[in-house]
Design a protein around this motif. Structure first.
Motif, short mmCIF file in Angstrom:
data_model
loop_
_atom_site.label_atom_id
_atom_site.label_comp_id
_atom_site.label_asym_id
_atom_site.label_seq_id
_atom_site.Cartn_x
_atom_site.Cartn_y
_atom_site.Cartn_z
N MET A 1 36.49 65.73 38.42
CA MET A 1 37.23 64.07 37.75
C MET A 1 35.97 63.66 37.66
N PRO A 2 36.03 62.34 36.84
CA PRO A 2 34.60 61.35 36.92
C PRO A 2 34.77 60.01 38.34
N ILE A 3 33.69 60.22 38.82
CA ILE A 3 33.67 58.75 39.24
C ILE A 3 33.32 57.92 38.80
N TYR A 4 34.17 56.47 38.74
CA TYR A 4 33.89 55.22 37.78
C TYR A 4 33.57 53.93 38.60
N GLU A 5 32.61 53.50 38.47
CA GLU A 5 32.05 52.46 38.92
C GLU A 5 32.71 51.34 38.51
N TYR A 6 33.15 50.23 39.46
CA TYR A 6 34.00 48.01 39.51
C TYR A 6 33.63 47.51 39.61
N GLU A 7 32.91 46.62 39.31
CA GLU A 7 32.90 45.12 39.98
C GLU A 7 34.02 44.11 39.78
N CYS A 8 33.69 42.49 40.30
CA CYS A 8 34.54 42.16 40.51
C CYS A 8 34.35 41.12 39.91
N GLU A 9 34.67 40.54 39.05
CA GLU A 9 34.13 39.02 38.63
C GLU A 9 33.80 38.04 39.82
N VAL A 10 35.20 37.76 40.31
CA VAL A 10 35.51 36.78 41.57
C VAL A 10 34.55 37.37 42.76
N CYS A 11 34.89 37.81 43.35
CA CYS A 11 33.52 38.24 44.75
C CYS A 11 32.38 38.90 44.55
N PHE A 15 32.27 48.44 44.02
CA PHE A 15 33.47 49.94 44.59
C PHE A 15 33.45 51.19 43.24
N GLU A 16 33.25 52.46 43.88
CA GLU A 16 33.75 53.14 42.48
C GLU A 16 35.41 54.01 43.35
N VAL A 17 35.69 54.66 42.17
CA VAL A 17 37.01 55.43 42.20
C VAL A 17 36.86 56.42 41.37
N ILE A 18 37.55 57.99 41.93
CA ILE A 18 37.37 59.02 41.22
C ILE A 18 38.87 58.80 40.78
N LYS A 27 42.28 47.28 36.97
CA LYS A 27 41.99 45.71 36.56
C LYS A 27 42.22 44.76 37.64
N LYS A 28 42.29 44.87 38.55
CA LYS A 28 42.30 44.04 40.07
C LYS A 28 41.47 44.75 40.78
N CYS A 29 40.54 43.87 42.23
CA CYS A 29 40.32 44.04 43.19
C CYS A 29 40.57 44.38 44.15
N VAL A 30 39.78 45.42 44.31
CA VAL A 30 40.80 45.87 45.72
C VAL A 30 40.79 44.54 47.62
N LEU A 31 39.86 43.92 47.40
CA LEU A 31 39.17 42.93 48.91
C LEU A 31 40.47 41.66 48.09
N CYS A 32 39.77 40.96 46.39
CA CYS A 32 40.15 39.26 46.57
C CYS A 32 41.36 40.02 45.45
N GLN A 33 41.62 40.98 45.10
CA GLN A 33 42.95 41.07 43.40
C GLN A 33 42.38 40.28 42.44
N GLY A 34 40.97 39.75 42.06
CA GLY A 34 40.17 39.34 40.88
C GLY A 34 40.20 40.12 40.20
N LYS A 35 39.68 40.07 38.94
CA LYS A 35 39.56 40.73 37.90
C LYS A 35 38.37 41.19 37.83
N VAL A 36 37.87 42.55 37.57
CA VAL A 36 36.94 44.08 37.47
C VAL A 36 36.77 44.33 36.11
#
Length: 93
Positions: A1-11, A15-18, A27-36
């Motif tokens: 399975m591929p690893i995808y990298e996301y970035e939060c627009e707010v904070c 982070f990476e997710v398999i 769609k939401k940041c794991v820390l602040c729930q902002g848009k990623v």
């Protein structure tokens, strides 16, 4: 399975997710729930060995030539070791 990298627009947390290719994107940041959004990054590929073409699809003549080169290299290195041992015994370098 591929690893995808996301970035939060707010904070700006990255982070990476398999995930499976068929999974919905996060769609939401794991820390602040902002848009990623997905970040394009280089894949983690590492090719080792002498190459798949030479080992899998090479013609018989090429395979014989490679084996002959290996034999010649091993016989050359054996001769230089013997010569260096002889020169050490005589005291010459």
């Amino acid at each position: 399975m591929p690893i995808y990298e996301y970035e939060c627009e707010v904070c700006q947390h990255r982070f990476e997710v398999i995930q499976k290719v068929s999974d919905r994107p996060i769609k939401k940041c794991v820390l602040c729930q902002g848009k990623v959004y997905k970040v394009l990054s280089a894949p983690g590929l590492l090719f080792k060995g002498s190459g798949w073409y030479v080992t899998d699809y090479a013609n018989p003549e090429r395979k014989k030539a490679v084996e002959a080169e290996k034999k010649a290299a091993s016989s050359d290195s054996g001769g230089t070791k013997a010569e260096s041992k002889e020169s050490k015994k005589r005291g010459t370098h």
